[in-house]
Design a protein around this motif. Structure first.
Motif, PDB file in Angstrom:
ATOM      1  N   PHE A   1       0.828  -1.201   0.000  1.00 30.89           N
ATOM      2  CA  PHE A   1       0.000   0.000   0.000  1.00 30.89           C
ATOM      3  C   PHE A   1       0.864   1.254   0.000  1.00 30.89           C
ATOM      4  CE2 PHE A   1      -3.565  -2.722   1.070  1.00 30.89           C
ATOM      5  CZ  PHE A   1      -4.616  -2.079   0.453  1.00 30.89           C
ATOM      6  N   ARG A   2       1.896   1.275   0.814  1.00 34.77           N
ATOM      7  CA  ARG A   2       2.767   2.446   0.866  1.00 34.77           C
ATOM      8  C   ARG A   2       3.375   2.725  -0.507  1.00 34.77           C
ATOM      9  NH1 ARG A   2       6.588   0.511   4.072  1.00 34.77           N
ATOM     10  NH2 ARG A   2       7.845  -0.068   2.248  1.00 34.77           N
ATOM     11  N   ASP A   3       3.903   1.706  -1.160  1.00 39.19           N
ATOM     12  CA  ASP A   3       4.585   1.908  -2.437  1.00 39.19           C
ATOM     13  C   ASP A   3       3.596   2.224  -3.559  1.00 39.19           C
ATOM     14  OD1 ASP A   3       6.907   1.365  -1.075  1.00 39.19           O
ATOM     15  OD2 ASP A   3       7.086  -0.702  -1.812  1.00 39.19           O
ATOM     16  N   GLY A   4       2.433   1.561  -3.541  1.00 37.25           N
ATOM     17  CA  GLY A   4       1.442   1.838  -4.574  1.00 37.25           C
ATOM     18  C   GLY A   4       0.901   3.252  -4.492  1.00 37.25           C
ATOM     19  N   LEU A   5       0.596   3.698  -3.290  1.00 34.85           N
ATOM     20  CA  LEU A   5       0.104   5.068  -3.125  1.00 34.85           C
ATOM     21  C   LEU A   5       1.184   6.090  -3.432  1.00 34.85           C
ATOM     22  CD1 LEU A   5      -2.029   4.530   0.095  1.00 34.85           C
ATOM     23  CD2 LEU A   5      -2.886   4.929  -2.226  1.00 34.85           C
ATOM     24  N   ALA A   6       2.437   5.773  -3.114  1.00 31.16           N
ATOM     25  CA  ALA A   6       3.536   6.681  -3.444  1.00 31.16           C
ATOM     26  C   ALA A   6       3.688   6.821  -4.958  1.00 31.16           C
ATOM     27  CB  ALA A   6       4.833   6.184  -2.813  1.00 31.16           C
ATOM     28  N   ALA A   7       3.510   5.711  -5.684  1.00 29.66           N
ATOM     29  CA  ALA A   7       3.601   5.777  -7.147  1.00 29.66           C
ATOM     30  C   ALA A   7       2.510   6.680  -7.713  1.00 29.66           C
ATOM     31  CB  ALA A   7       3.494   4.372  -7.733  1.00 29.66           C
ATOM     32  N   LEU A   8       1.314   6.592  -7.161  1.00 31.31           N
ATOM     33  CA  LEU A   8       0.234   7.457  -7.627  1.00 31.31           C
ATOM     34  C   LEU A   8       0.490   8.915  -7.264  1.00 31.31           C
ATOM     35  CD1 LEU A   8      -2.851   5.226  -6.788  1.00 31.31           C
ATOM     36  CD2 LEU A   8      -1.925   5.741  -9.056  1.00 31.31           C
ATOM     37  N   ALA A   9       1.042   9.151  -6.092  1.00 21.33           N
ATOM     38  CA  ALA A   9       1.359  10.528  -5.712  1.00 21.33           C
ATOM     39  C   ALA A   9       2.356  11.138  -6.693  1.00 21.33           C
ATOM     40  CB  ALA A   9       1.906  10.564  -4.291  1.00 21.33           C
ATOM     41  N   ARG A  10       3.343  10.353  -7.087  1.00 19.03           N
ATOM     42  CA  ARG A  10       4.326  10.876  -8.057  1.00 19.03           C
ATOM     43  C   ARG A  10       3.687  11.149  -9.408  1.00 19.03           C
ATOM     44  NH1 ARG A  10       7.452   6.783  -5.548  1.00 19.03           N
ATOM     45  NH2 ARG A  10       7.052   5.349  -7.289  1.00 19.03           N
ATOM     46  N   ALA A  11       2.621  10.390  -9.729  1.00 18.60           N
ATOM     47  CA  ALA A  11       1.942  10.566 -11.016  1.00 18.60           C
ATOM     48  C   ALA A  11       0.884  11.661 -10.967  1.00 18.60           C
ATOM     49  CB  ALA A  11       1.302   9.244 -11.437  1.00 18.60           C
ATOM     50  N   GLY A  12       0.685  12.276  -9.791  1.00 16.28           N
ATOM     51  CA  GLY A  12      -0.331  13.320  -9.668  1.00 16.28           C
ATOM     52  C   GLY A  12      -1.714  12.808  -9.354  1.00 16.28           C
ATOM     53  N   GLY A  13      -1.802  11.567  -8.860  1.00 17.84           N
ATOM     54  CA  GLY A  13      -3.079  10.984  -8.491  1.00 17.84           C
ATOM     55  C   GLY A  13      -3.461   9.832  -9.383  1.00 17.84           C
ATOM     56  N   GLY A  14      -4.553   9.155  -8.998  1.00 17.82           N
ATOM     57  CA  GLY A  14      -5.020   8.016  -9.773  1.00 17.82           C
ATOM     58  C   GLY A  14      -5.652   6.978  -8.871  1.00 17.82           C
ATOM     59  N   THR A  15      -5.730   5.741  -9.371  1.00 20.70           N
ATOM     60  CA  THR A  15      -6.436   4.670  -8.685  1.00 20.70           C
ATOM     61  C   THR A  15      -5.493   3.534  -8.314  1.00 20.70           C
ATOM     62  OG1 THR A  15      -8.507   5.164  -9.801  1.00 20.70           O
ATOM     63  CG2 THR A  15      -8.264   2.941  -8.915  1.00 20.70           C
ATOM     64  N   LEU A  16      -5.610   3.093  -7.062  1.00 22.44           N
ATOM     65  CA  LEU A  16      -4.945   1.878  -6.608  1.00 22.44           C
ATOM     66  C   LEU A  16      -5.986   0.769  -6.628  1.00 22.44           C
ATOM     67  CD1 LEU A  16      -2.544   0.349  -5.359  1.00 22.44           C
ATOM     68  CD2 LEU A  16      -3.364   1.090  -3.113  1.00 22.44           C
ATOM     69  N   LEU A  17      -5.781  -0.209  -7.489  1.00 19.43           N
ATOM     70  CA  LEU A  17      -6.715  -1.316  -7.646  1.00 19.43           C
ATOM     71  C   LEU A  17      -6.291  -2.469  -6.742  1.00 19.43           C
ATOM     72  CD1 LEU A  17      -9.144  -2.531  -9.141  1.00 19.43           C
ATOM     73  CD2 LEU A  17      -7.539  -3.366 -10.877  1.00 19.43           C
ATOM     74  N   VAL A  18      -7.173  -2.851  -5.832  1.00 16.29           N
ATOM     75  CA  VAL A  18      -6.922  -3.966  -4.922  1.00 16.29           C
ATOM     76  C   VAL A  18      -7.704  -5.164  -5.444  1.00 16.29           C
ATOM     77  CG1 VAL A  18      -7.035  -4.774  -2.537  1.00 16.29           C
ATOM     78  CG2 VAL A  18      -6.689  -2.338  -3.020  1.00 16.29           C
ATOM     79  N   PRO A  19      -7.040  -6.208  -5.950  1.00 22.89           N
ATOM     80  CA  PRO A  19      -7.763  -7.358  -6.507  1.00 22.89           C
ATOM     81  C   PRO A  19      -8.589  -8.077  -5.442  1.00 22.89           C
ATOM     82  CG  PRO A  19      -5.489  -7.327  -7.258  1.00 22.89           C
ATOM     83  CD  PRO A  19      -5.591  -6.303  -6.170  1.00 22.89           C
ATOM     84  N   PRO A  20      -9.622  -8.814  -5.854  1.00 22.77           N
ATOM     85  CA  PRO A  20     -10.446  -9.544  -4.894  1.00 22.77           C
ATOM     86  C   PRO A  20      -9.623 -10.557  -4.103  1.00 22.77           C
ATOM     87  CG  PRO A  20     -11.543  -9.411  -7.027  1.00 22.77           C
ATOM     88  CD  PRO A  20     -10.150  -8.909  -7.236  1.00 22.77           C
ATOM     89  N   GLY A  21     -10.122 -10.858  -2.895  1.00 19.92           N
ATOM     90  CA  GLY A  21      -9.461 -11.813  -2.019  1.00 19.92           C
ATOM     91  C   GLY A  21      -9.427 -11.286  -0.602  1.00 19.92           C
ATOM     92  N   THR A  22      -8.944 -12.100   0.320  1.00 23.13           N
ATOM     93  CA  THR A  22      -8.867 -11.726   1.723  1.00 23.13           C
ATOM     94  C   THR A  22      -7.457 -11.274   2.072  1.00 23.13           C
ATOM     95  OG1 THR A  22     -10.637 -13.241   2.359  1.00 23.13           O
ATOM     96  CG2 THR A  22      -9.131 -12.530   4.103  1.00 23.13           C
ATOM     97  N   TYR A  23      -7.364 -10.090   2.650  1.00 23.58           N
ATOM     98  CA  TYR A  23      -6.086  -9.500   3.075  1.00 23.58           C
ATOM     99  C   TYR A  23      -6.107  -9.496   4.607  1.00 23.58           C
ATOM    100  CZ  TYR A  23      -5.851  -8.130  -1.811  1.00 23.58           C
ATOM    101  OH  TYR A  23      -5.823  -8.150  -3.186  1.00 23.58           O
ATOM    102  N   ASP A  24      -5.460 -10.499   5.185  1.00 24.59           N
ATOM    103  CA  ASP A  24      -5.515 -10.721   6.625  1.00 24.59           C
ATOM    104  C   ASP A  24      -4.294 -10.092   7.276  1.00 24.59           C
ATOM    105  OD1 ASP A  24      -5.807 -11.595   9.225  1.00 24.59           O
ATOM    106  OD2 ASP A  24      -6.388 -13.641   8.655  1.00 24.59           O
ATOM    107  N   PHE A  25      -4.525  -9.088   8.119  1.00 24.62           N
ATOM    108  CA  PHE A  25      -3.433  -8.378   8.771  1.00 24.62           C
ATOM    109  C   PHE A  25      -3.088  -8.952  10.145  1.00 24.62           C
ATOM    110  CE2 PHE A  25      -4.669  -5.624   5.423  1.00 24.62           C
ATOM    111  CZ  PHE A  25      -3.567  -4.849   5.109  1.00 24.62           C
TER     112      PHE A  25
END
Length: 417
Positions: A78-102
């Motif tokens: 999440f940190r790296d994906g959102l950082a990539a979008l910030a550098r691009a001036g915004g956009g969408t982070l697509l989280v594929p279906p499935g369970t993300y267990d923290f």
């Protein structure tokens, strides 16, 4: 499939995201209404869907964020994906279906801390964010600190360690906080089950002018809170389907808020003194102004009231004004009170200098339902008037001082809301 170096992505995924976001935006733009064609609580232009999100898209899996990955790998993705979008001036982070267990949490952590996001959407249709609160603490799955034009869409949340009784514990799905002006946060098509709450505002009274334009649409079940929207400067809209929720909405110093709740409950679930609680701690900490509430309720009654006009604290001055509230009891039940007006300072006060002014009450009761329409254990010595629809007044019996029947020629009181 796009990698870290190429944040673009195909038209198919863009269409998929657009369908989901458009459906959610429509639900926010056209909330369920009951009974009347009243003026909006704030100008319609303030309810626009927000600034468009740039078309740039990245996929969480490309940063190592896949179902089955451990907590550290997911947080890094999440940190790296959102950082990539910030550098691009915004956009969408697509989280594929499935369970993300923290996993398990025994500290009040921000699991995914998201700082200074701007013009970003997180599309999580089909994704489940899971945690297990192991102690009497309150972690947050997403914590947005300072933001502008951010959408979280399609996410489902569950906390396997949630406990709703006296010493409750559990996860907030989303927390928000700001130390500079922040606006434009939207939760669209989000679902939460067995959590402490879907959203919580964590600004205090001193920062109540920093947060604005908060919109929440989704479903909450087996939870303590739906939405906590305390100390938000204005522009709050909430559209929730709830089942077994102790408080669907609570807000200290609510301003320019529009709350729509459809709710049901089982007697086995713990209740509260108000399904929707509008709270004023005193004028210096913020009055409650320009609020509309709509509730449709079915199932068992687990609440002392459905709308609680709740003054708190020792300050002498404080007001709730320009409020329009509707409660429709859709099935026969034995209920507590539709509308409760009181002031608590180490116990409910028999008299108060606080004010309820230009408040309009509407609603209906299914045939055979029993309970009170109004309770006013704290009699106000301040000026101010509460108006009831004629049908409610007929059900209410003897009305407290300063409670009046609404003029027959008007669908609502002369309310500046």
């Amino acid at each position: 499939m796009a990698g870290k170096g190429n944040p673009s992505h195909g038209a198919g995924r863009r269409r998929f995201l657009a369908r989901g976001l458009a459906a959610g935006a429509l639900a926010l733009a056209t909330p369920h209404r009951q009974g009347s064609a009243l003026a909006p609580v704030w100008p319609p232009g303030d309810r626009a869907a927000g600034t468009p999100i740039p078309e740039t898209t990245v996929i969480l899996a490309d940063f190592g964020g896949r179902p089955g990955a451990d907590r550290l790998a997911l947080a890094a993705a999440f940190r790296d994906g959102l950082a990539a979008l910030a550098r691009a001036g915004g956009g969408t982070l697509l989280v594929p279906p499935g369970t993300y267990d923290f996993g398990a949490f025994d500290q009040p952590e921000s699991i995914l801390l998201c700082r200074d996001l701007r013009d970003i959407a997180i599309s999580a249709y089909g994704a489940v964010f899971a945690a297990n609160t192991a102690r009497l603490v309150v972690p947050h799955m997403f914590y947005f600190h300072n933001f502008n034009n951010v959408t979280l869409a399609g996410a489902t949340f569950v906390d396997h360690g949630f406990f709703p009784w006296v010493d409750w514990k559990g996860m907030y799905c989303v927390g928000i906080q700001a130390d500079r002006s922040s606006s434009g946060l939207r939760l669209v098509d989000c679902r939460a089950e067995r959590v402490l709450g879907l959203l919580a505002s964590n600004n205090g009274a001193a920062g109540r002018h920093l947060l604005s334009d908060i919109h929440v649409q989704g479903e909450v079940s087996h939870a303590y809170y739906g939405v906590g929207a305390s100390h938000i400067g204005g522009g709050v809209s909430v559209d929730l389907d709830c089942h077994n929720v102790r408080r669907a909405f609570i807000a200290h110093a609510a301003r320019r808020a529009d709350v729509v709740v459809r709710t049901s409950a089982d007697r086995a679930w713990p209740g509260s003194n108000g399904l929707v609680a509008l709270v004023c701690q005193g004028a210096r900490l913020g009055d409650v102004e320009h609020v509309r509430v709509r509730i449709d309720v079915s199932g068992d009654c687990i609440h002392d009231s459905y709308v609680h006009f709740y003054h708190q604290g020792p300050q002498a001055e404080g007001a709730m004004r320009d409020i329009d509230a509707t409660v429709n009891v859709l099935a026969t039940q034995s209920m507590g009170t539709m509308f409760l007006f009181d002031h608590e300072i180490h116990g409910i006060q028999p008299r108060t200098a606080r004010q309820w002014e230009r408040i309009s009450l509407h609603g209906s009761l299914a045939a055979g339902s029993t309970g009170r329409v109004i309770a006013n254990p704290s009699v106000s010595t301040a000026g101010g008037t509460v108006y009831l629809d004629r049908n409610l007044a007929g059900l209410a019996g003897a009305m407290p001082d300063r409670f009046r029947i609404a003029p027959e020629s008007s669908a609502s009181i002369p309310c500046d809301c």
